[in-house]
Write an enzyme that holds these catalytic residues in place. Structure first.
Site, PDB file in Angstrom:
ATOM      1  CE1 TYR A  69      49.156 -31.358 -24.131  1.00 39.66           C
ATOM      2  CE2 TYR A  69      48.494 -33.199 -24.146  1.00 39.66           C
ATOM      3  CZ  TYR A  69      48.600 -31.784 -23.571  1.00 39.66           C
ATOM      4  OH  TYR A  69      47.638 -31.441 -22.943  1.00 39.66           O
ATOM      5  CG  HIS A 121      49.065 -24.004 -16.669  1.00 37.51           C
ATOM      6  ND1 HIS A 121      48.069 -22.848 -17.064  1.00 37.51           N
ATOM      7  CD2 HIS A 121      48.495 -23.724 -15.392  1.00 37.51           C
ATOM      8  CE1 HIS A 121      46.910 -22.688 -15.985  1.00 37.51           C
ATOM      9  NE2 HIS A 121      47.206 -23.452 -15.120  1.00 37.51           N
TER      10      HIS A 121
HETATM   11  C1  BJW Z   1      43.889 -11.767 -26.756  1.00 36.18           C
HETATM   12  C2  BJW Z   1      44.141 -12.302 -28.326  1.00 36.18           C
HETATM   13  C3  BJW Z   1      45.094 -10.728 -28.387  1.00 36.18           C
HETATM   14  C4  BJW Z   1      42.280 -13.271 -28.065  1.00 36.18           C
HETATM   15  N1  BJW Z   1      45.793  -9.974 -26.857  1.00 36.18           N
HETATM   16  N2  BJW Z   1      44.381 -10.999 -25.424  1.00 36.18           N
HETATM   17  C5  BJW Z   1      38.800 -24.164  -8.063  1.00 36.18           C
HETATM   18  C6  BJW Z   1      37.168 -23.619  -8.215  1.00 36.18           C
HETATM   19  C7  BJW Z   1      37.031 -24.087  -9.197  1.00 36.18           C
HETATM   20  C8  BJW Z   1      37.651 -25.162  -9.804  1.00 36.18           C
HETATM   21  C9  BJW Z   1      38.677 -25.113  -9.365  1.00 36.18           C
HETATM   22  C10 BJW Z   1      39.657 -24.867  -8.593  1.00 36.18           C
HETATM   23  N3  BJW Z   1      40.978 -25.187  -8.324  1.00 36.18           N
HETATM   24  C11 BJW Z   1      41.023 -26.079  -8.957  1.00 36.18           C
HETATM   25  C12 BJW Z   1      39.456 -25.959  -9.856  1.00 36.18           C
HETATM   26  C13 BJW Z   1      39.609 -27.250 -10.977  1.00 36.18           C
HETATM   27  C14 BJW Z   1      40.678 -26.313 -12.024  1.00 36.18           C
HETATM   28  C15 BJW Z   1      39.706 -25.546 -12.635  1.00 36.18           C
HETATM   29  O1  BJW Z   1      40.123 -24.408 -12.859  1.00 36.18           O
HETATM   30  N4  BJW Z   1      39.012 -25.116 -14.001  1.00 36.18           N
HETATM   31  C16 BJW Z   1      38.250 -24.326 -14.038  1.00 36.18           C
HETATM   32  C17 BJW Z   1      37.927 -24.839 -15.162  1.00 36.18           C
HETATM   33  C18 BJW Z   1      36.829 -23.997 -13.166  1.00 36.18           C
HETATM   34  N5  BJW Z   1      41.958 -26.470 -12.226  1.00 36.18           N
HETATM   35  C19 BJW Z   1      42.721 -27.091 -11.941  1.00 36.18           C
HETATM   36  O2  BJW Z   1      42.646 -28.520 -11.981  1.00 36.18           O
HETATM   37  C20 BJW Z   1      44.463 -26.899 -11.841  1.00 36.18           C
HETATM   38  N6  BJW Z   1      45.088 -27.492 -10.624  1.00 36.18           N
HETATM   39  C21 BJW Z   1      44.568 -27.217  -9.182  1.00 36.18           C
HETATM   40  O3  BJW Z   1      44.219 -26.598  -8.892  1.00 36.18           O
HETATM   41  O4  BJW Z   1      45.530 -27.861  -8.492  1.00 36.18           O
HETATM   42  C22 BJW Z   1      44.706 -27.888  -6.971  1.00 36.18           C
HETATM   43  C23 BJW Z   1      43.090 -28.604  -7.833  1.00 36.18           C
HETATM   44  C24 BJW Z   1      42.907 -29.711  -8.136  1.00 36.18           C
HETATM   45  C25 BJW Z   1      41.251 -30.048  -8.052  1.00 36.18           C
HETATM   46  C26 BJW Z   1      40.353 -29.056  -7.302  1.00 36.18           C
HETATM   47  C27 BJW Z   1      40.605 -28.155  -6.444  1.00 36.18           C
HETATM   48  C28 BJW Z   1      42.255 -27.860  -6.809  1.00 36.18           C
HETATM   49  C29 BJW Z   1      44.965 -27.525 -12.822  1.00 36.18           C
HETATM   50  C30 BJW Z   1      45.067 -26.160 -14.165  1.00 36.18           C
HETATM   51  C31 BJW Z   1      45.600 -26.751 -15.357  1.00 36.18           C
HETATM   52  C32 BJW Z   1      45.191 -25.973 -16.736  1.00 36.18           C
HETATM   53  N7  BJW Z   1      45.896 -26.751 -17.113  1.00 36.18           N
HETATM   54  C33 BJW Z   1      45.350 -26.056 -19.088  1.00 36.18           C
HETATM   55  C34 BJW Z   1      45.441 -27.238 -20.224  1.00 36.18           C
HETATM   56  C35 BJW Z   1      46.710 -27.375 -20.992  1.00 36.18           C
HETATM   57  C36 BJW Z   1      46.331 -28.519 -21.239  1.00 36.18           C
HETATM   58  C37 BJW Z   1      47.898 -28.005 -22.494  1.00 36.18           C
HETATM   59  O5  BJW Z   1      47.863 -26.516 -22.513  1.00 36.18           O
HETATM   60  O6  BJW Z   1      48.065 -28.659 -22.956  1.00 36.18           O
HETATM   61  O7  BJW Z   1      46.020 -24.721 -19.673  1.00 36.18           O
HETATM   62  S1  BJW Z   1      43.627 -25.466 -19.458  1.00 36.18           S
HETATM   63  C38 BJW Z   1      43.977 -24.411 -20.782  1.00 36.18           C
HETATM   64  O8  BJW Z   1      42.893 -22.674 -19.852  1.00 36.18           O
HETATM   65  C39 BJW Z   1      45.761 -24.402 -20.534  1.00 36.18           C
HETATM   66  C40 BJW Z   1      45.692 -22.717 -20.285  1.00 36.18           C
HETATM   67  O9  BJW Z   1      47.069 -22.618 -19.612  1.00 36.18           O
HETATM   68  C41 BJW Z   1      44.687 -22.402 -19.418  1.00 36.18           C
HETATM   69  C42 BJW Z   1      44.270 -21.019 -18.921  1.00 36.18           C
HETATM   70  O10 BJW Z   1      43.641 -21.125 -20.583  1.00 36.18           O
HETATM   71  P1  BJW Z   1      43.807 -19.293 -21.133  1.00 36.18           P
HETATM   72  O11 BJW Z   1      45.209 -18.968 -20.860  1.00 36.18           O
HETATM   73  O12 BJW Z   1      42.673 -18.084 -20.290  1.00 36.18           O
HETATM   74  O13 BJW Z   1      43.176 -19.142 -23.087  1.00 36.18           O
HETATM   75  P2  BJW Z   1      41.738 -19.269 -22.938  1.00 36.18           P
HETATM   76  O14 BJW Z   1      42.021 -19.732 -24.257  1.00 36.18           O
HETATM   77  O15 BJW Z   1      40.946 -19.601 -21.891  1.00 36.18           O
HETATM   78  O16 BJW Z   1      41.888 -17.588 -23.193  1.00 36.18           O
HETATM   79  C43 BJW Z   1      42.539 -16.545 -23.995  1.00 36.18           C
HETATM   80  C44 BJW Z   1      42.049 -14.985 -24.207  1.00 36.18           C
HETATM   81  O17 BJW Z   1      43.190 -14.359 -24.611  1.00 36.18           O
HETATM   82  C45 BJW Z   1      40.584 -14.918 -24.277  1.00 36.18           C
HETATM   83  O18 BJW Z   1      40.046 -14.223 -23.213  1.00 36.18           O
HETATM   84  C46 BJW Z   1      40.519 -13.564 -25.395  1.00 36.18           C
HETATM   85  O19 BJW Z   1      39.383 -12.868 -25.529  1.00 36.18           O
HETATM   86  C47 BJW Z   1      41.736 -13.257 -25.538  1.00 36.18           C
HETATM   87  N8  BJW Z   1      42.395 -12.936 -26.736  1.00 36.18           N
HETATM   88  N9  BJW Z   1      43.514 -12.740 -28.669  1.00 36.18           N
HETATM   89  C48 BJW Z   1      45.387 -10.285 -25.962  1.00 36.18           C
HETATM   90  N10 BJW Z   1      45.468 -11.028 -29.758  1.00 36.18           N
END
Ligand code: BJW
Ligand code: ZN
Length: 240
Positions: A69, A121
């Site tokens: 961080y 988040h």
């Molecule tokens: C461009 C570009 C340009 C590039 N212009 N675009 C159901 C099913 C399966 C799993 C789960 C589920 N429900 C919950 C889960 C577990 C988990 C989860 O989803 N896991 C998956 C990986 C499968 N979710 C959680 O744990 C969440 N909590 C929750 O649901 O609680 C209840 C629960 C818990 C457990 C089980 C069931 C229920 C919490 C999620 C917290 C996510 N936190 C993070 C990290 C924070 C750390 C930090 O920042 O310090 O948040 S993960 C990370 O990913 C961060 C982001 O916000 C998040 C999303 O990523 P994002 O923004 O989509 O970024 P990228 O890099 O993936 O994509 C970038 C995109 O931009 C790409 O598509 C590029 O093409 C594009 N791009 N240049 C426009 N110029």
């Protein structure tokens, strides 16, 4: 359909909408220089976000997680919003129904002038005390040693890690906005992290016209009404 037609179609929908909902992800900040999580440059010292952004990782090695961080705070501290952030702030100022929901923790939407931001988040500039619950905005945080609260507990970033629940009031606000939106714009997210990943599907099921802006295909691409391939900075200025 060619790009110009898609953009014209999206513009028409957006400007006719009474309740526009925008969901952003790391891609909207990419043109500001913020590394995305799942793109190139998304690794830090060979760790993925999934390795560090968990309560277990913090419990095991808080110094490592705080070091990550600290590095990200340093990178972000020198960066500015880009035209995509500014376009959304302008849209909000027009005063029609507009809700901004972001997965980003970088604070760039606020710097661009957006006011009502639902941060799903959390925010990297805040700390939270697991002991007494105090949340504080601390842009200048001394991380030369681990940061402690006055109550004696080790502080953590006020960020939602994997396996943790999203802030209840913010999630509720986002879900309400989803259910009443007539147009939803999804910008720069890979749509793999739940519950944000499913939000577009939910909005569509309750009648919203969903537009995706992303240079790459995502799991949402086949499921939305209109998908526009391109960079947020350029496209949002043209769309909004
Ligand atoms: C461009 C570009 C340009 C590039 N212009 N675009 C159901 C099913 C399966 C799993 C789960 C589920 N429900 C919950 C889960 C577990 C988990 C989860 O989803 N896991 C998956 C990986 C499968 N979710 C959680 O744990 C969440 N909590 C929750 O649901 O609680 C209840 C629960 C818990 C457990 C089980 C069931 C229920 C919490 C999620 C917290 C996510 N936190 C993070 C990290 C924070 C750390 C930090 O920042 O310090 O948040 S993960 C990370 O990913 C961060 C982001 O916000 C998040 C999303 O990523 P994002 O923004 O989509 O970024 P990228 O890099 O993936 O994509 C970038 C995109 O931009 C790409 O598509 C590029 O093409 C594009 N791009 N240049 C426009 N110029
Ligand atoms: Zn405390």
């Amino acid at each position: 359909m060619e790009d110009a037609k898609r953009i014209a179609g999206a513009r028409e929908r957006i400007f006719a909408s009474a309740k526009l909902l925008v969901l952003t992800g790391a891609g909207i900040s990419a043109e500001s220089g913020v590394p995305t999580f799942r793109g190139s440059g998304g690794l830090w010292k060979n760790f993925r976000a999934e390795d560090l952004a968990t309560p277990e990782a913090f419990e095991r090695d808080p110094a490592l997680v705080w070091e990550w961080y600290g590095w990200r705070r340093e990178v972000l501290g020198g960066l500015s919003p880009n035209p995509a952030h500014f376009a959304l702030a302008d849209m909000e100022r027009r005063g029609r129904g507009f809700t901004l929901v972001t997965q980003n923790v970088d604070g760039l939407h606020a710097l661009a002038g957006s006011v009502n931001i639902l941060e799903l988040h959390g925010n990297i500039w805040r700390t939270r005390c697991p002991g007494c619950g105090v949340v504080a905005l601390e842009r200048e945080l001394d991380l030369s040693s681990l940061p402690y609260c006055g109550c004696g507990a080790l502080l953590r970033p006020d960020i939602v890690w994997f396996g943790e629940a999203l802030p209840e009031d913010i999630l509720r606000g986002a879900l309400m906005a989803l259910d009443s939106a007539d147009v939803m714009l999804v910008v720069g997210t890979s749509a793999v992290v739940e519950p944000a990943a499913s939000m577009a599907l939910r909005a569509r099921a309750s009648g919203a016209y969903v537009i995706e802006v992303n240079p790459e295909e995502t799991p949402l691409t086949g499921a939305v009404d209109l998908s526009i391939r391109g960079m947020a900075g350029e496209l949002l200025s043209r769309l909004l």
